[in-house]
Design a protein around this motif. Structure first.
Motif, short mmCIF file in Angstrom:
data_model
loop_
_atom_site.label_atom_id
_atom_site.label_comp_id
_atom_site.label_asym_id
_atom_site.label_seq_id
_atom_site.Cartn_x
_atom_site.Cartn_y
_atom_site.Cartn_z
N ASN A 27 -13.25 40.62 27.57
CA ASN A 27 -12.14 40.20 26.71
C ASN A 27 -12.65 39.88 25.32
O ASN A 27 -13.86 39.95 25.03
N SER A 28 -11.73 39.49 24.43
CA SER A 28 -12.08 39.30 23.03
C SER A 28 -13.08 38.15 22.84
O SER A 28 -13.98 38.23 22.01
N ASP A 29 -12.93 37.08 23.59
CA ASP A 29 -13.85 35.95 23.47
C ASP A 29 -15.26 36.35 23.85
O ASP A 29 -16.25 35.96 23.20
N GLN A 30 -15.36 37.12 24.91
CA GLN A 30 -16.68 37.56 25.36
C GLN A 30 -17.33 38.53 24.35
O GLN A 30 -18.53 38.48 24.12
N ARG A 31 -16.50 39.38 23.73
CA ARG A 31 -17.04 40.29 22.72
C ARG A 31 -17.53 39.50 21.50
O ARG A 31 -18.52 39.88 20.87
N LEU A 32 -16.85 38.42 21.15
CA LEU A 32 -17.30 37.60 20.03
C LEU A 32 -18.65 36.96 20.33
O LEU A 32 -19.51 36.83 19.45
N ILE A 33 -18.82 36.57 21.62
CA ILE A 33 -20.12 36.02 22.02
C ILE A 33 -21.21 37.09 21.92
O ILE A 33 -22.31 36.84 21.43
N ILE A 34 -20.86 38.30 22.37
CA ILE A 34 -21.83 39.41 22.29
C ILE A 34 -22.13 39.73 20.83
O ILE A 34 -23.29 39.98 20.45
N ASP A 35 -21.09 39.69 20.00
CA ASP A 35 -21.28 39.98 18.57
C ASP A 35 -22.16 38.94 17.90
O ASP A 35 -22.92 39.25 16.97
N SER A 36 -22.11 37.69 18.36
CA SER A 36 -22.95 36.65 17.76
C SER A 36 -24.43 36.97 17.99
O SER A 36 -25.27 36.76 17.10
N GLU A 37 -24.78 37.47 19.17
CA GLU A 37 -26.17 37.88 19.40
C GLU A 37 -26.50 39.12 18.57
O GLU A 37 -27.62 39.24 18.04
N TYR A 38 -25.55 40.02 18.45
CA TYR A 38 -25.74 41.23 17.62
C TYR A 38 -26.07 40.85 16.18
O TYR A 38 -27.01 41.39 15.58
N GLN A 39 -25.32 39.89 15.64
CA GLN A 39 -25.57 39.45 14.26
C GLN A 39 -26.91 38.71 14.16
O GLN A 39 -27.61 38.81 13.14
N ALA A 40 -27.28 37.99 15.23
CA ALA A 40 -28.57 37.30 15.23
C ALA A 40 -29.71 38.32 15.19
O ALA A 40 -30.72 38.13 14.48
N MET A 41 -29.56 39.42 15.94
CA MET A 41 -30.58 40.48 15.91
C MET A 41 -30.66 41.11 14.51
O MET A 41 -31.75 41.39 13.99
N SER A 42 -29.50 41.28 13.88
CA SER A 42 -29.46 41.83 12.53
C SER A 42 -30.16 40.90 11.55
O SER A 42 -30.95 41.35 10.69
N SER A 43 -29.91 39.60 11.67
CA SER A 43 -30.56 38.63 10.78
C SER A 43 -32.07 38.60 11.00
O SER A 43 -32.85 38.45 10.05
N GLU A 44 -32.49 38.76 12.25
CA GLU A 44 -33.93 38.76 12.55
C GLU A 44 -34.61 39.99 11.96
O GLU A 44 -35.74 39.91 11.47
N ILE A 45 -33.93 41.12 11.99
CA ILE A 45 -34.48 42.33 11.36
C ILE A 45 -34.66 42.09 9.87
O ILE A 45 -35.70 42.44 9.28
#
Length: 308
Positions: free
Chosen positions: A105-123
Motif C-alpha cells: 500500500n501507499s504507506d509501505q511504499r513511502l517507507i520503502i522510498d525512505s530507504e531508497y532516498q537514504a541510499m541516494s544520499s549515501e551515494i
C-alpha cells in the motif's frame, strides 16, 4: 756521463719517475676506494658529461615509477569507492522492484522510498567524500575531455588529472590523463537531488527520483539500470588505465635498469684491471724510491777523487 757534484741528473730522473708513478698510484687508490673510474673531469671529460646526463635520466625514471605507482593507488581508491556505490545502486534497484508490485500500500511504499532516498544520499556522501591526498575523485572535478579540459597553469589544476612519468614533456608518451566522471546520485539522475532533464516528458523527468508510487517505482528501474551502466563505464575506464600504468611501470623499470648498466660501464671502475695497474704502479714507485736513494749517493764518489 760526467761525474759532477753541482747537478745530479740521475737523481733528477729518478725523482721525476717517482713523482709520475706515485701520482698514478694515487689515482689507482682513489678509483679502487671510490669504485669510480671517472671521479673527476680530468679522468674523462666526455665520459663525465655523459654520466651526469644518464644519472639525471635514471633519477627521473625512478621518480616516474613512483608517480605511476601513486596514480595506481589513486585509481584503486576511486574504484573501491565505486564498488561501494555499486552495492547501493543494486539495493536501490531491489527497492524499486519491491515498490513496483501491487501488493504494497501507499504507506509501505513511502517507507520503502525512505530507504531508497537514504541510499541516494549515501551515494552522494561517498562521491563527495572520496579523496586521495586531498584530491576529490568522484564529485566531477576530474571529469571532462583530457586534451582540452585539463588546465595545470594555476596553483590547483582543474579538469582531468595529468599523471607525468616520462623524463621529458614534449610528447604524449610522457604522461597520461585520468578522467573520472561524476558519480553522485544527482549525476546518475537518482534521488531527490537529481537535476532537471531537459526535453523529456514529466514521467521521464521524475524517473529515478523516487519510488513512492507504483508508476514511479517501475520507471525508476530503467533509470537505475542506466546509472549502473554509467558507473560500470567509469570503473572499466579506471581498470584499463590501471593496466596501462602497470605496463608503464614495467617499461620504466626496464629502461632504468638498462640506463643504469650503461652508466656503470662509463663510470664504474673495472676492479681487476685497476688492481693490476695498482700493483704495477706500486712496484714502479718502490723501484723509483730505491733508485733515487742510490742516485743520491753517487756524488759521494767524487769525494774519493778529491781525497775526502
Amino acid at each position: 756521463m760526467s761525474l759532477v757534484i753541482n747537478h745530479n741528473l740521475m737523481a733528477m730522473n729518478a725523482s721525476r719517475n717517482l713523482s709520475d708513478h706515485f701520482g698514478r698510484l694515487g689515482v689507482s687508490t682513489r678509483r679502487l676506494s671510490s669504485g669510480l673510474r671517472v671521479g673527476t673531469a680530468a679522468d674523462d671529460a666526455a665520459g663525465l658529461a655523459i654520466r651526469e646526463l644518464m644519472r639525471s635520466e635514471i633519477s627521473s625514471l625512478h621518480q616516474g615509477i613512483r608517480n605511476a605507482s601513486d596514480a595506481i593507488s589513486l585509481i584503486q581508491t576511486a574504484d573501491g569507492a565505486l564498488q561501494v556505490i555499486d552495492e547501493k545502486l543494486i539495493r536501490m534497484k531491489e527497492l524499486a522492484m519491491q515498490a513496483s508490485t501491487g501488493t504494497y500500500n501507499s504507506d509501505q511504499r513511502l517507507i520503502i522510498d525512505s530507504e531508497y532516498q537514504a541510499m541516494s544520499s549515501e551515494i552522494n556522501r561517498i562521491a563527495n567524500a572520496t579523496d586521495f591526498n586531498g584530491i576529490y575523485l568522484l564529485n566531477g572535478n576530474l571529469s571532462g575531455e583530457p586534451a582540452t579540459d585539463h588546465n595545470g597553469a594555476g596553483i590547483t589544476s582543474t579538469g582531468p588529472l595529468k599523471i607525468h612519468f616520462g623524463t621529458g614533456n614534449d610528447s604524449a608518451e610522457d604522461y597520461y590523463y585520468v578522467a573520472i566522471q561524476g558519480s553522485t546520485s544527482s549525476a546518475f539522475g537518482l534521488g531527490h537531488d537529481a537535476g532537471s532533464k531537459f526535453g523529456l516528458t514529466a514521467e521521464e523527468q521524475n524517473a529515478g527520483k523516487a519510488i513512492s508510487t507504483q508508476a514511479l517505482a517501475q520507471s525508476a528501474m530503467a533509470a537505475i539500470n542506466a546509472a549502473i551502466i554509467s558507473k560500470d563505464k567509469i570503473r572499466a575506464n579506471l581498470g584499463s588505465m590501471q593496466n596501462r600504468l602497470e605496463n608503464t611501470i614495467t617499461n620504466l623499470e626496464i629502461q632504468a635498469e638498462n640506463m643504469q648498466a650503461a652508466e656503470s660501464r662509463i663510470s664504474d671502475v673495472d676492479v681487476a684491471q685497476e688492481m693490476t695497474e695498482f700493483v704495477r704502479n706500486q712496484i714502479l714507485t718502490q723501484s723509483a724510491v730505491a733508485m733515487l736513494a742510490q742516485a743520491n749517493s753517487l756524488p759521494r764518489m767524487a769525494m774519493q777523487l778529491i781525497g775526502g
